[in-house]
Design a protein around this motif. Structure first.
Motif, PDB file in Angstrom:
ATOM      1  N   UNK A   1       0.827  -1.211   0.000  1.00 48.30           N
ATOM      2  CA  UNK A   1       0.000   0.000   0.000  1.00 48.30           C
ATOM      3  C   UNK A   1       0.866   1.267   0.000  1.00 48.30           C
ATOM      4  N   UNK A   2       2.023   1.221   0.656  1.00 46.68           N
ATOM      5  CA  UNK A   2       2.934   2.376   0.641  1.00 46.68           C
ATOM      6  C   UNK A   2       3.422   2.656  -0.772  1.00 46.68           C
ATOM      7  N   UNK A   3       3.642   1.611  -1.558  1.00 41.77           N
ATOM      8  CA  UNK A   3       4.056   1.827  -2.950  1.00 41.77           C
ATOM      9  C   UNK A   3       3.009   2.635  -3.709  1.00 41.77           C
ATOM     10  N   UNK A   4       1.740   2.430  -3.395  1.00 36.84           N
ATOM     11  CA  UNK A   4       0.689   3.208  -4.053  1.00 36.84           C
ATOM     12  C   UNK A   4       0.746   4.677  -3.623  1.00 36.84           C
ATOM     13  N   UNK A   5       1.068   4.917  -2.345  1.00 34.53           N
ATOM     14  CA  UNK A   5       1.254   6.303  -1.904  1.00 34.53           C
ATOM     15  C   UNK A   5       2.403   6.969  -2.651  1.00 34.53           C
ATOM     16  N   UNK A   6       3.491   6.235  -2.833  1.00 34.48           N
ATOM     17  CA  UNK A   6       4.641   6.792  -3.555  1.00 34.48           C
ATOM     18  C   UNK A   6       4.282   7.090  -5.003  1.00 34.48           C
TER      19      UNK A   6
END
Length: 439
Positions: A174-179
């Motif tokens: 999910x953090x990759x989507x924020x990035x």
């Protein structure tokens, strides 16, 4: 990954303020829970893929990664809070109470941020890209902005001791989507907030522009030289001494994973090998691998890559190197074992039987019998223990005499002769066997 001594708090409230609102703390941003991942890729940008690669390269259990991706797809990750050096969220698992999950990574030093700002201010297109929420490859390479394998440190309140557990994997995906949505989240992880970074970049750019204007105004008319003076014979000064060689080879940049693009692992391996080879040539004046055949070089590359073909990335490496050399992955794995046993000489012992002259080879069998080893049968430069009766259970042993005068140990399962290099080469056959057979 249970941490009982950690003070725990409840998950972030759904109405918590997002870091993108006016007046927010520049060093703390909280993002509401993202929509379930669905069927799309975990990342869309090249820096998002680099983040996912760092997660997957550190994983010791692919099954936990799959569970983590399923948790991300199912919307199990609550609001995500990002502060310098830390990403925190509560992740819902199989129990009613969610787990406190976090990922830590190193923040950049002031000197590293200075290098980053200098690289960004040097090119207007880099500044424009940042303002457009894009990260140029060259700018990311100015410092270690993107995480490499081993940079991400997981922590979770769950009892799972996996590295990482499925809750950390879900948070990473999910953090990759924020990035993807905002690369300034990555800069915050590394220690600088968006407003702080843009203000520093504006100051740096203004200073640079003022210096360029001052230099242009102070330029004097170009000096001229008479043609006769230009062609007159003069003594040339001695060349300056060469720059000192760096202490070690440089680190290659992170490469994106994209459809139709070369494999990032292969690019990283080739770039790292080229850098190490160039550094050795610069320091010693000698190319360390120029004398190797294609097969020897493939074995060397595989032997120098951690994982021994066990992880997904090294399985791909072994498969591609074996196919390029016209061998099977098993052939390559056996050759890697020989290379780690003794380099090119050990690989030659594995693949090149020969007829040794009388002398040390003939004295080996009496020495082994005197050391209470079972009888060995000779064949060319090899001595092999006799086959065991059915159900004997003891592994088969073998010694191979190399052209370098050393004995190399081998071992096989008792029910078939499938020889694999074992132990340490030794000038004494008893010593070579004792190094792995416990004689």
């Amino acid at each position: 990954m249970n941490r009982p001594d950690r003070a725990r708090t409840g998950p972030a409230r759904p109405g918590s303020r997002s870091g993108s609102l006016p007046g927010h703390d520049d060093h703390r941003r909280t993002f509401p829970a993202l929509e379930p991942l669905g069927g799309e890729e975990a990342a869309a940008t090249w820096w998002g893929h680099a983040w996912v690669d760092a997660l997957e390269d550190m994983a010791l259990d692919q099954a936990r990664l799959l569970r983590g991706r399923a948790y991300a797809r199912g919307g199990n990750v609550a609001a995500i809070t990002v502060t310098p050096g830390r990403v925190l969220a509560y992740v819902h698992g199989s129990r009613p109470r969610p787990y406190r999950t976090e990922i830590r990574l190193r923040t950049l030093t002031d000197d590293e941020w200075d290098d980053f700002l200098a690289a960004a201010a040097a090119r207007p297109d880099h500044i424009a890209a940042l303002l457009d929420k894009d990260v140029p490859h060259g700018l990311a390479a100015a410092v270690d902005l993107l995480p490499a394998p081993g940079d991400l440190i997981p922590d979770c309140s769950c009892p799972d001791d996996g590295y990482p557990c499925k809750h950390v994997a879900a948070l990473c995906y999910q953090t990759a989507r924020l990035l993807d949505q905002d690369p300034f989240v990555l800069f915050l992880m590394r220690g600088r907030g968006e407003r702080e970074l843009l203000a520093a970049l504006a100051r740096r750019n203004a200073t640079r522009s003022a210096a360029e204007r001052t230099t242009t105004a102070a330029d004097a008319p170009m000096a001229t030289v008479p043609a006769r003076a230009a062609v007159a014979e003069t003594s040339r000064p001695a060349l300056p001494p060469p720059f000192p060689a760096p202490d070690r080879a440089g680190r290659p940049p992170s490469y994106p994973q994209a459809p139709g693009a070369p494999d990032p692992l292969a690019l990283d391996l080739l770039a790292g090998e080229a850098a190490a080879r160039a550094h050795t040539l610069l320091v010693t004046g000698r190319d360390p691998v120029a004398h190797l055949t294609q097969w020897q070089d493939a074995v060397r590359l595989a032997a120098g890559h951690p994982g021994s073909g066990l992880t997904a990335s090294t399985r791909t490496l072994y498969r591609d190197l074996a196919a390029a050399s016209g061998r099977t992955p098993t052939d390559l794995a056996r050759a890697v074992a020989a290379w780690r046993q003794g380099g090119p000489a050990a690989l030659a012992v594995l693949e090149e039987p020969w007829d040794p002259p009388a002398g040390p080879f003939d004295r080996a069998r009496p020495a082994l019998i005197a050391a209470d080893f079972p009888p060995f049968r000779p064949w060319r430069n090899q001595l092999a223990s006799l086959p065991q009766p059915p159900g004997g259970g003891a592994p088969l042993l073998q010694l191979r005499f190399g052209r370098d005068g050393l004995w190399y140990g081998y071992e096989s399962d008792p029910d078939r002769e499938d020889w694999w290099p074992r132990g340490t080469p030794d000038a004494d056959p008893v010593g070579a066997l004792t190094s792995f057979a416990g004689g």
